[in-house]
Design a protein around this motif. Structure first.
Motif, short mmCIF file in Angstrom:
data_model
loop_
_atom_site.label_atom_id
_atom_site.label_comp_id
_atom_site.label_asym_id
_atom_site.label_seq_id
_atom_site.Cartn_x
_atom_site.Cartn_y
_atom_site.Cartn_z
N ALA A 337 0.83 -1.21 0.00
CA ALA A 337 0.00 0.00 0.00
C ALA A 337 0.86 1.26 0.00
CB ALA A 337 -0.93 0.00 1.21
N ALA A 338 1.91 1.26 0.83
CA ALA A 338 2.78 2.44 0.91
C ALA A 338 3.49 2.69 -0.42
CB ALA A 338 3.80 2.25 2.02
N VAL A 339 4.00 1.63 -1.02
CA VAL A 339 4.69 1.76 -2.30
C VAL A 339 3.71 2.23 -3.38
CG1 VAL A 339 5.87 0.51 -4.15
CG2 VAL A 339 6.50 0.10 -1.77
N GLY A 340 2.53 1.60 -3.38
CA GLY A 340 1.55 1.90 -4.42
C GLY A 340 1.01 3.32 -4.38
N LEU A 341 0.89 3.89 -3.20
CA LEU A 341 0.33 5.23 -3.09
C LEU A 341 1.23 6.30 -3.69
CD1 LEU A 341 -1.32 5.20 0.46
CD2 LEU A 341 -2.41 4.93 -1.77
#
Length: 506
Positions: A337-341
């Motif tokens: 999630a952190a990478v994708g955001l």
């Protein structure tokens, strides 16, 4: 006066403006790049967070159907966007489309709306990204000082340094060029999609059929009185949508719509696409189909792993794996999630700068911002300006209550684009359309109805804030934009020349 407010800019003139050396963007994107951009911006907080919220409060396991409803509403709009983007491959998306079909004032309104939509969207996602990073840091034993941590829900003064730094770094990348942005986005999207597929595949082995019973929970009427937090439809008709039941699915659809926001950003990159007539429809529709499929599969899996009434609101996917005895996946999902955001922030910021650039090139905003970088051929001036503003906004402001403005802004753009397709078909049937929206005017009308339905299911307070922003936009247009419009000045020059010609003849 009404004729000047609704004067339209010819498609040919819009395309001609893109060839001015000082105001021309570099064409470097392919259909794959556009699809990756679309997937990169659509898959974000929605799939990792909203699934649990709407399943628990509105739709139960039928949240999968809510994603389908929102996906259909977006698909109707996507077909309209695809026609416009292939016919008018110019930066600005719905703003440019409106200028060619509805007129200058409607175009200004939608451009003003998009500036707000993308700015808030970028800031909201940056704050969410900061929260995920701080969570991962806490798990590793590193704690951010309160004064530099997330502002969400905080009362004391502080500055979310991580959110601000993310926006500034992405601003720098966007200034360096679209191809570099596309390469970074491709890498990050590959990681993000891998995480989502892992959730689907691993979670499928943990599904229990009993958790789907009932698939559509029994309806429970909502009584929110005249509170502005209630949906507008309740205040208009004295009727409150139900939690659960069939109407609960539609209420959930208006909430999970936030998860789809961004596919329209692909249209803002039309001017930087090598073959926009062929590749824009592929990028817009392809990215939406991929993401809708992933959303539906994730929602089916997570509601099958854990009963909807027990799902976590903050981190439903991660907590569902914890509840089934697989805590390792929780950290993996948070990392994804952190990478994708990061890509969500980047592409929303990209979309905003292109709309701002197009408006300044038309003279509705200062022309200073329409000059591209001599080396990178990017709109560096609006990119830097907006990047700094959004970084400050993300650093200082808790934005949860303003996030709904992103929804209403996007839906409003969908309505305008659908109407524009019908009008341009009538006024310019001679235009070459590499992609044609099927079943016009029926499909665009259905798109308008679907968007309006989702809009009236948003809280009335959101409408009030939206009206205030639109009122400010009218003020700016009449104080600056109308008198500085290049189209208006061109018409005045033409009229003066015609009058002079008549005088010479006399």
């Amino acid at each position: 006066m009404s004729s000047t407010l609704f004067r339209t800019k010819r498609v040919e003139q819009s395309i001609l403006d893109t060839e001015e050396p000082e105001h021309a963007l570099k064409k470097s994107l392919s259909a794959l790049d556009l699809t990756v951009f679309g997937v990169g911006v659509i898959i974000g907080t929605g799939i990792f967070v909203l699934t649990g919220t709407v399943a628990k409060d509105n739709a139960g396991p039928a949240v999968a159907l809510a994603f389908v409803v929102s996906g259909v509403a977006c698909a109707l709009a996507a077909l309209c966007y695809a026609e416009f983007a292939s016919t008018l491959p110019v930066a600005g998306s719905a703003y440019t489309f409106s200028y060619a079909s509805l007129g200058e004032l409607p175009a200004w309104i939608i451009g003003w709306d998009l500036v707000l939509e993308f700015a808030l969207g970028t800031a909201v996602v940056a704050v969410g990204w900061s929260g995920y990073i701080q969570s991962l840091m806490d798990n590793a034993g590193w704690a951010m000082p309160d004064a530099l941590g997330s502002r969400e829900g905080a009362d004391a003064f502080g500055f979310d340094i991580l959110a601000a730094v993310l926006v500034l770094v992405l601003t720098f990348i966007l200034v360096l060029g679209m191809k570099l942005s596309a390469r970074i986005t491709s890498l990050v999207v590959a990681i993000k999609v891998a995480v989502v597929l892992t959730v689907i595949i691993a979670g499928a082995f943990l599904v229990k059929g009993a958790n789907y019973d009932p698939f559509v929970p029994k309806s429970q009427p909502v009584d929110a009185g005249s509170n502005l937090d209630a949906p507008l439809i309740q205040l208009m008709f004295g009727w409150a949508p139900s939690n659960f039941g069939v109407m609960g699915i539609f209420t959930a659809a208006s909430v999970v719509f936030f998860a789809f926001i961004g596919f329209d950003v692909v249209a803002t990159a039309a001017e930087e696409t090598k073959n926009p007539q062929r590749d824009m429809p592929r990028g817009i529709i392809g990215s939406l189909l991929i993401c809708t499929t992933l959303y539906v599969l994730v929602s089916i899996v997570v509601t099958g792993m854990q009963h909807y009434s027990e799902l976590s609101v903050d981190a439903p996917l991660a907590d569902a794996f914890k509840a089934t005895g697989h805590p390792w996946f929780a950290g993996f999902i948070s990392f994804g999630a952190a990478v994708g955001l990061t890509t969500v922030c980047m592409i929303l910021l990209l979309g905003q700068t292109r709309v701002f650039f197009a408006m300044s090139r038309d003279g509705l905003l200062p022309r200073f911002f329409s000059r591209v970088h001599p080396k990178f051929k990017t709109p560096h001036r609006p990119t830097i300006l907006l990047g700094v503003i959004i970084a400050v906004l993300a650093g200082f402001t808790p934005l949860t209550e303003l996030a709904a403005l992103v929804n209403i802004g996007t839906l409003f753009a969908f309505v305008v684009v659908a109407i524009g397709v019908i009008i341009l078909r009538r006024t310019r049937p001679d235009l070459h359309r590499a992609f044609r929206t099927p079943w016009v005017p029926v499909l665009p009308i259905l798109s308008v109805c679907a968007s309006l339905w989702l809009m009236i299911n948003l809280p009335a307070e959101t409408w009030v804030r939206f009206a205030i922003w639109m009122a400010a936009g009218f003020l700016v247009y009449f104080l600056y934009g109308r008198s500085h419009s290049r189209l208006g000045r061109h018409e005045e020059t033409t009229a003066a020349e015609v009058e002079k010609g008549h005088g010479d003849t006399a």
